[in-house]
Design an enzyme around this catalytic site. Sequence first.
Site, PDB file in Angstrom:
ATOM      1  N   GLU A 169      28.722   0.309  68.999  1.00  0.00           N
ATOM      2  CA  GLU A 169      30.009   0.540  69.663  1.00  0.00           C
ATOM      3  C   GLU A 169      29.821   0.143  71.115  1.00  0.00           C
ATOM      4  OE1 GLU A 169      33.061   4.298  70.073  1.00  0.00           O
ATOM      5  OE2 GLU A 169      30.932   4.621  70.453  1.00  0.00           O
TER       6      GLU A 169
ATOM      7  N   LYS B 196      37.021   4.387  62.421  1.00  0.00           N
ATOM      8  CA  LYS B 196      36.630   5.741  62.801  1.00  0.00           C
ATOM      9  C   LYS B 196      37.752   6.724  62.487  1.00  0.00           C
ATOM     10  CE  LYS B 196      34.760   8.273  66.806  1.00  0.00           C
ATOM     11  NZ  LYS B 196      34.439   8.164  68.248  1.00  0.00           N
TER      12      LYS B 196
ATOM     13  N   CYS C 196      29.811   7.112  66.607  1.00  0.00           N
ATOM     14  CA  CYS C 196      29.688   7.959  67.794  1.00  0.00           C
ATOM     15  C   CYS C 196      29.874   9.440  67.491  1.00  0.00           C
ATOM     16  CB  CYS C 196      30.664   7.468  68.861  1.00  0.00           C
ATOM     17  SG  CYS C 196      30.381   8.178  70.517  1.00  0.00           S
TER      18      CYS C 196
END
Length: 540
Positions: A299, A363, A413
């Site tokens: 990312e 995500k 993340c």
Amino acid sequence: MRTLTLRQWLLAITSGILQVLIFPSPSIFALSWVALAPLLVAILQPNSSQRSFSNGKLSSGELLDSLGRNLSATTPWQGFWLAYIGGVVWYAGSCYWVYHVMNLYGGLDAPVAAGVLLLFCLYYGLYHGLFGYLLAMAARPRPHGRRNALLLTPFLWVGVELLRSRIIKGFPWDLLGTAQVDNIPLTRIATITGVYGISFLIALVNAGIVAAYLAPERQRRQLLPIAFAVAVMLQLGVLASPRSAPVDDYAVLVQSNAPLFDEPWTLELFNQTLAELKQLSATPPGSTNKKAKLIVWPESPAPFFDNDDNLRISLASLARAQNAYVVAGVVGTVEGTNSPTPELANRATVVAPNGEWIGHYDKIHLVPFGEYVPYRFMFGFAQKLTHEVGDFHPGATRTVFNVGGERVGVFICYESVFPDEVRQFAANGAQVFINISDDGWYGEHGAPGQHLDMARMRAIENDRWILRDTNTGITASIDPYGRIVAQAPRNQRTSLPAPYGVISTQTFYTRHGDWFAWTCAIISLLGIFVSFRVRVGRLN
């Protein structure tokens, strides 16, 4: 109703400080066995001069009775405020990076950023406050309230942790059990119960130490050394080192070290960055002779949009040249929405060795105020921050990719802090985990190590290797015991040859999820209900 004493406030604050010290950067994880004890004493022993029974020798039954005698008990709301102040201290000491994000990257002035951090701590400290309220409530019925509260302590703690993980805007950052991530024998519990089982054991030992401390003097002299000896024995597990986990393949993890708004992204800088990342993907420093099956890009704040022909051609040519699968963090365009403007997603895309873009994962669990603004009518001031970072559309499916016969799950993340969400990738058949992240937002201390440890716990819970690739670090290969097998230096543009293994078996936790935490929550509710009924019955 008696007022809270200075001693009680200091004990609660001390507990908050100890909870800060057990996580990175201090990482004094051995203190976890006593971190809750000052708070328990503050709530369950309001007056330091109170002593139960006499200093004479008591039978086991009388000893239990002595723990229950609470002539001037802390009220539930007093318990709430004591635990709340400890929670606010804990969040301020562990999540101070919120100020850094808001000030440096959110464009908020220092006083406003500090105010956001304060509001953050005041809100999430409510979870600690709830624990204190319920603990004090359990301690109210006499003569056995204090004993019952100590027995209920680990169940209450885990129940509140589950609430912190599951509530809509939950934030299960640094669950207590994560402090023991290096304790390999102890973390075997997590393959059955998840991290919550370790939290339970830590809270249980804290309660045991407090029970020994609150015993009459002669028994206290005997029981306290035993209680501390148990804690020491459990902590000695950090010395254990099982044999190395089997390695099947290698990946190249590219640490892009892309700037976070330090300079504008010109076409020249964009092309130079692409060229350097492709070069690092082909020849990582210290690479092995074995061909990499996977190349991972993290990312990143770089403007890597999946509808950019330049990026698509570059990733496709890299995959063909290296005859490897490429997993890359990009900004994706979401199709099929009703929005008048294109919706964007924080996306991990997969490119096959023939250069074909074969799939992507969007995500699902976005970062509040980082990737979207919750309750915009209330928090309009925070929209500038999401303008800088991204205003993303959440994904809907935890996709598992077939990568050359290996099934790979990719989470992005912040998703790594949610045990049940990562578990679902393994439950869906993922044999290897990939975690792409950009930890450059957090600053240099505390949060990057905390975030890494939570990812390590996900590896332990599910018995999976994790290839963790970040923009600025900590980039690492993590084995199923949570050990870091290979690691890249932070804040460098580099790449890491990362070994990993392929595992098909599923742990009990992978198959059954948070069953243990739910059991603790149910027992907590039953315990509180019984305490309430007993108290009401006696009043009547």
